[in-house]
Design a protein around this motif. Structure first.
Motif, PDB file in Angstrom:
ATOM      1  N   THR A  94       5.714   0.345 -12.492  1.00  0.00           N
ATOM      2  CA  THR A  94       4.421   0.364 -13.177  1.00  0.00           C
ATOM      3  C   THR A  94       4.610   0.319 -14.698  1.00  0.00           C
ATOM      4  OG1 THR A  94       3.443   1.642 -11.368  1.00  0.00           O
ATOM      5  CG2 THR A  94       2.285   1.664 -13.476  1.00  0.00           C
ATOM      6  N   ASP A 109      -2.843  -3.781   8.231  1.00  0.00           N
ATOM      7  CA  ASP A 109      -1.688  -4.223   7.449  1.00  0.00           C
ATOM      8  C   ASP A 109      -0.793  -5.141   8.279  1.00  0.00           C
ATOM      9  OD1 ASP A 109      -0.041  -3.902   4.948  1.00  0.00           O
ATOM     10  OD2 ASP A 109       1.398  -3.141   6.405  1.00  0.00           O
ATOM     11  N   ASP A 135       3.835  -3.901  -4.903  1.00  0.00           N
ATOM     12  CA  ASP A 135       3.026  -3.835  -3.673  1.00  0.00           C
ATOM     13  C   ASP A 135       3.917  -3.664  -2.441  1.00  0.00           C
ATOM     14  OD1 ASP A 135       0.738  -4.132  -5.161  1.00  0.00           O
ATOM     15  OD2 ASP A 135       0.599  -6.308  -4.868  1.00  0.00           O
ATOM     16  N   GLU A 136       5.074  -4.345  -2.445  1.00  0.00           N
ATOM     17  CA  GLU A 136       5.995  -4.214  -1.314  1.00  0.00           C
ATOM     18  C   GLU A 136       6.575  -2.802  -1.252  1.00  0.00           C
ATOM     19  OE1 GLU A 136       8.014  -5.341   2.086  1.00  0.00           O
ATOM     20  OE2 GLU A 136       6.396  -6.338   0.982  1.00  0.00           O
ATOM     21  N   ARG A 169       4.550  -7.330  -9.888  1.00  0.00           N
ATOM     22  CA  ARG A 169       3.404  -6.752  -9.187  1.00  0.00           C
ATOM     23  C   ARG A 169       3.572  -6.914  -7.670  1.00  0.00           C
ATOM     24  NH1 ARG A 169      -0.161  -9.051 -11.838  1.00  0.00           N
ATOM     25  NH2 ARG A 169      -0.769  -7.324 -13.199  1.00  0.00           N
ATOM     26  N   GLY A 170       4.064  -8.074  -7.249  1.00  0.00           N
ATOM     27  CA  GLY A 170       4.307  -8.269  -5.822  1.00  0.00           C
ATOM     28  C   GLY A 170       5.375  -7.323  -5.291  1.00  0.00           C
ATOM     29  N   HIS A 173       0.105  -9.206   7.413  1.00  0.00           N
ATOM     30  CA  HIS A 173       1.460  -9.662   7.114  1.00  0.00           C
ATOM     31  C   HIS A 173       2.028 -10.595   8.181  1.00  0.00           C
ATOM     32  CE1 HIS A 173       1.417  -6.453   4.073  1.00  0.00           C
ATOM     33  NE2 HIS A 173       2.450  -7.070   3.535  1.00  0.00           N
ATOM     34  N   ARG A 199       5.069  -0.101  -2.277  1.00  0.00           N
ATOM     35  CA  ARG A 199       3.984   0.752  -1.773  1.00  0.00           C
ATOM     36  C   ARG A 199       3.809   0.597  -0.271  1.00  0.00           C
ATOM     37  NH1 ARG A 199      -0.190  -0.690  -6.725  1.00  0.00           N
ATOM     38  NH2 ARG A 199       0.657   0.834  -8.240  1.00  0.00           N
ATOM     39  N   ARG A 200       3.996  -0.625   0.238  1.00  0.00           N
ATOM     40  CA  ARG A 200       3.884  -0.845   1.676  1.00  0.00           C
ATOM     41  C   ARG A 200       5.016  -0.129   2.413  1.00  0.00           C
ATOM     42  NH1 ARG A 200       5.331  -4.304   5.821  1.00  0.00           N
ATOM     43  NH2 ARG A 200       6.924  -5.308   4.541  1.00  0.00           N
TER      44      ARG A 200
END
Length: 317
Positions: free
Chosen positions: A139, A201, A172-173, A168-169, A205, A175-176
């Motif tokens: 972040t 989710d 997100d990964e 950013r991608g 995916h 966080r997943r």
């Protein structure tokens, strides 16, 4: 009667019968032996051998059943026992084997519980570190990239924006992965909301169509049971994505006859019972942890159905 005396008695019956026939039957043996006498002697020997084999087969049948059970027993499928009736050494061996199975099943369940609890604790630790360390660092990188992109001129601005999207991608990964390692929604919103989030989710995916059927009157379960239901659903969906070659998967959670029944059914190519891998054995271990039953059967049309039946024990106040 012990096994020794049982076998001795069976042989004594055969030999005694043969001796009686030799004593009282009008049969003699010449020297040299003539053909008729040889036929009679060989025939009598064959009859004695057949009778002895039949009697021994009858006497040792319980041991044969015990040997077959020993080759098929699986501690992940508890409850397999051999009926032990009567007295003697064979019955005692069967009772000892059944007692050993009970002890091994209890020890396996206890050890599996310790391993799974340690595994969940490690998952929570890793998820926390990913969220606090990696997530916050990425972040901060995103914010720095945004400031640099806003102050830079072309074409450097475009390149920094591309790096920003890649970062950013990746965030997100991360966080997943955190959600997979520690389903926070399970603790915050409950089992149904967690399963809805998991299947949504999964559909996003994989591109597979996911159908959900959740009863509205589900009883409150222990946290361990809810976690097992969530993990079994997660592993089942992972298996569908990796191996089933399916287009549609149906996830249902129903309340029936004092139990909560989870079913994950796909329309893929199916799975042979002998092809159970580490993932399915892990699901069986989780089922043992809460006293649940896991069944893997062919789906009504094609594919595979994984069914987990959990006793509906309500939370203690």
């Amino acid at each position: 009667m012990s096994l020794f005396w049982r076998i001795f008695g069976l042989n004594a019956v055969v030999l005694g019968t043969a001796t009686a026939l030799l004593l009282w039957a009008p049969v003699t043996v010449s020297v040299p032996v003539v053909l008729t006498e040889a036929v009679i002697l060989v025939g009598g020997l064959v009859i004695m051998l057949v009778a002895n084999a039949a009697l021994l087969r009858f006497g040792l049948a319980p041991l044969d059943r015990l040997a077959r059970l020993m080759t098929t027993v699986d501690l992940l499928r508890p409850g397999q026992r051999l009926p032990a009736g009567g007295h003697g050494e064979v019955a005692e061996v069967i009772r000892t084997f059944n007692a050993m199975l009970e002890r091994l099943e209890a020890e396996r369940a206890a050890s599996s519980a310790r391993v799974l609890l340690a595994q969940e604790a490690e998952r929570r630790r890793i998820a926390q570190e990913l969220h606090d360390e990696v997530g916050q660092s990425m972040t901060a990188i995103l914010l720095s990239l945004k400031r640099s992109a806003d102050e830079a001129d072309e074409p450097l601005r475009g390149e920094l924006q591309q790096v920003q999207e890649i970062t950013r991608g990746s965030l997100d990964e991360v966080r997943r992965l955190v959600r997979r390692l520690r389903p926070g929604v399970l603790d915050d919103l409950g089992l149904v909301s967690a399963l809805i989030s998991l299947t949504t989710d999964f559909a996003a995916h994989t591109g597979l169509r996911v159908l959900r059927h959740f009863d509205a009157d589900l009883p409150a379960l222990e946290p361990e049971a809810e976690l097992v239901l969530y993990r079994v659903t997660q592993e089942s969906l992972t298996n569908v994505a990796r191996h089933a070659d399916a287009e549609r998967v149906e996830v249902s959670l129903r309340h029936a006859d004092g139990t909560v029944v989870l079913a994950v059914c796909d329309d893929g190519r199916g799975m042979a019972a002998s092809c159970e891998g580490a993932g399915i054995r892990g699901m069986r271990e989780r089922a043992l942890l809460i006293g649940a039953t896991l069944d893997i059967t062919p789906a009504p049309r094609t594919g595979t159905q994984i069914r987990l039946t959990v006793p509906a024990v309500r939370k203690q106040s």
